[in-house]
Each structure stands twice: as C-alpha cells, then as structure tokens.
Design an enzyme around this catalytic site. Structure first.
Site, PDB file in Angstrom:
ATOM      1  N   LEU A 191      -2.795   4.562  -2.011  1.00  0.00           N
ATOM      2  CA  LEU A 191      -3.692   5.418  -1.244  1.00  0.00           C
ATOM      3  C   LEU A 191      -3.275   6.875  -1.364  1.00  0.00           C
ATOM      4  CD1 LEU A 191      -5.888   5.836   0.971  1.00  0.00           C
ATOM      5  CD2 LEU A 191      -4.108   5.338   2.650  1.00  0.00           C
ATOM      6  N   MET A 226       0.844  -1.193   0.000  1.00  0.00           N
ATOM      7  CA  MET A 226       0.000   0.000   0.000  1.00  0.00           C
ATOM      8  C   MET A 226       0.884   1.250   0.000  1.00  0.00           C
ATOM      9  SD  MET A 226      -3.044   1.214   2.558  1.00  0.00           S
ATOM     10  CE  MET A 226      -3.934  -0.316   2.419  1.00  0.00           C
ATOM     11  N   PRO A 227       1.440   1.587  -1.171  1.00  0.00           N
ATOM     12  CA  PRO A 227       2.247   2.807  -1.242  1.00  0.00           C
ATOM     13  C   PRO A 227       1.386   4.047  -1.036  1.00  0.00           C
ATOM     14  CG  PRO A 227       2.035   1.796  -3.417  1.00  0.00           C
ATOM     15  CD  PRO A 227       1.357   0.890  -2.451  1.00  0.00           C
ATOM     16  N   HIS A 228       1.974   5.036  -0.395  1.00  0.00           N
ATOM     17  CA  HIS A 228       1.270   6.292  -0.138  1.00  0.00           C
ATOM     18  C   HIS A 228       2.288   7.354   0.245  1.00  0.00           C
ATOM     19  CE1 HIS A 228       1.717   4.178   3.664  1.00  0.00           C
ATOM     20  NE2 HIS A 228       1.789   5.370   4.225  1.00  0.00           N
ATOM     21  N   ALA A 229       1.838   8.584   0.252  1.00  0.00           N
ATOM     22  CA  ALA A 229       2.648   9.702   0.736  1.00  0.00           C
ATOM     23  C   ALA A 229       1.692  10.623   1.501  1.00  0.00           C
ATOM     24  CB  ALA A 229       3.338  10.421  -0.434  1.00  0.00           C
TER      25      ALA A 229
END
Length: 146
Positions: free
Chosen positions: A103, A64-67
């Site tokens: 996300l 779940m990559p996100h920033a």
C-alpha cells in the site's frame, strides 16, 4: 467494487522470493516501476518491519507492507503479488505469507479509503483463495473487478 488503486502493471503472480525482505522489495519495485513511489519507500517499509516486527501480516497468509506518505509516495496505489512459495515474516499466527499487498497512500485520507477498499477485498476468503490460485495477472484483475 471500483478498485482503481490496483493497476494491471502492479500485479504479479507466482513470484519467487528468497525470504520476506526479498518479497517486500519485489512488491515495492512494482510501485517504483509504475512511478507510484520512489526507491526509498521500499527501504522504509523494510526498516519499519525490522523495527516494529511482523505487524504487517494482517491475516493468515497476507502481508500488507507500507510506509508513510512522506517516505516517497508520488501518488496513491497498490501492488498485489502472489508468491511461488510462502515466506515467513515471523508472525506467530499468520505466517507463512503467500500474498503481498503493498500500500502506498499520498495522504491520510486516501490511506483510510485505500485500506477500506483493501479490507473489503481481502476480507472475502473466496476471492483471496482465487487470487492465490491465479495463473495470470489477468485472472487477478477479473477477481478484483467481480
């Protein structure tokens, strides 16, 4: 489940990726194309992984990559992408990854709400298996809505 954060145009199945960085870029591009994030959001997700390691591999086979919202989020949204061949992020237990759920949250409140919805979906092993075996974006939409 209402799950209005995943739009059909932000879903892809059986995507070919040349490693984790390529997978994150392709998943992030789905959000860029939908005007949910700007290009720098992808760069920030990649730099976060390089700095902090594979923390985003949240379960076996799922990343779940996100920033952060200030890293280029226009509106809250999620992209969902299955990979043709799994890629390794370097996680001791949960590699390799076949499902990338990207996300983007506009603020902390929507971030928490989005995570809660995603955990309901991703915590259902039956649904995850069905998504991984889906042959089309429409099949994934059907799994999410039921």
């Amino acid at each position: 489940m209402k799950f209005d954060l995943i739009k059909e145009n932000c879903i892809r199945v059986n995507v070919s990726a040349e490693g984790w960085e390529d997978a994150v870029t392709k998943a992030g591009n789905l959000l860029v194309e939908a005007d949910i994030v700007v290009e720098r959001y992808i760069k920030k997700m990649i730099s976060n992984i390089k700095e902090m390691g594979p923390y985003l591999v949240i379960a076996p086979g799922i990343a779940m990559p996100h920033a952060r919202p200030e890293d280029g989020v226009n509106e809250s949204g999620v992209s969902l992408m299955t990979l043709e061949k799994p890629v390794r992020f370097g996680h001791e237990i949960n590699d390799p990854v076949s499902l990338i759920v990207t996300l983007a949250a506009k603020d902390t409140t929507s971030h928490i709400e989005a995570l809660a919805e995603l955990m309901d979906l991703l915590g259902d092993q039956n649904k995850v298996e069905k998504m991984l075996n889906s042959k089309s974006e429409a099949e994934i939409i059907e799994i999410i809505r039921n």
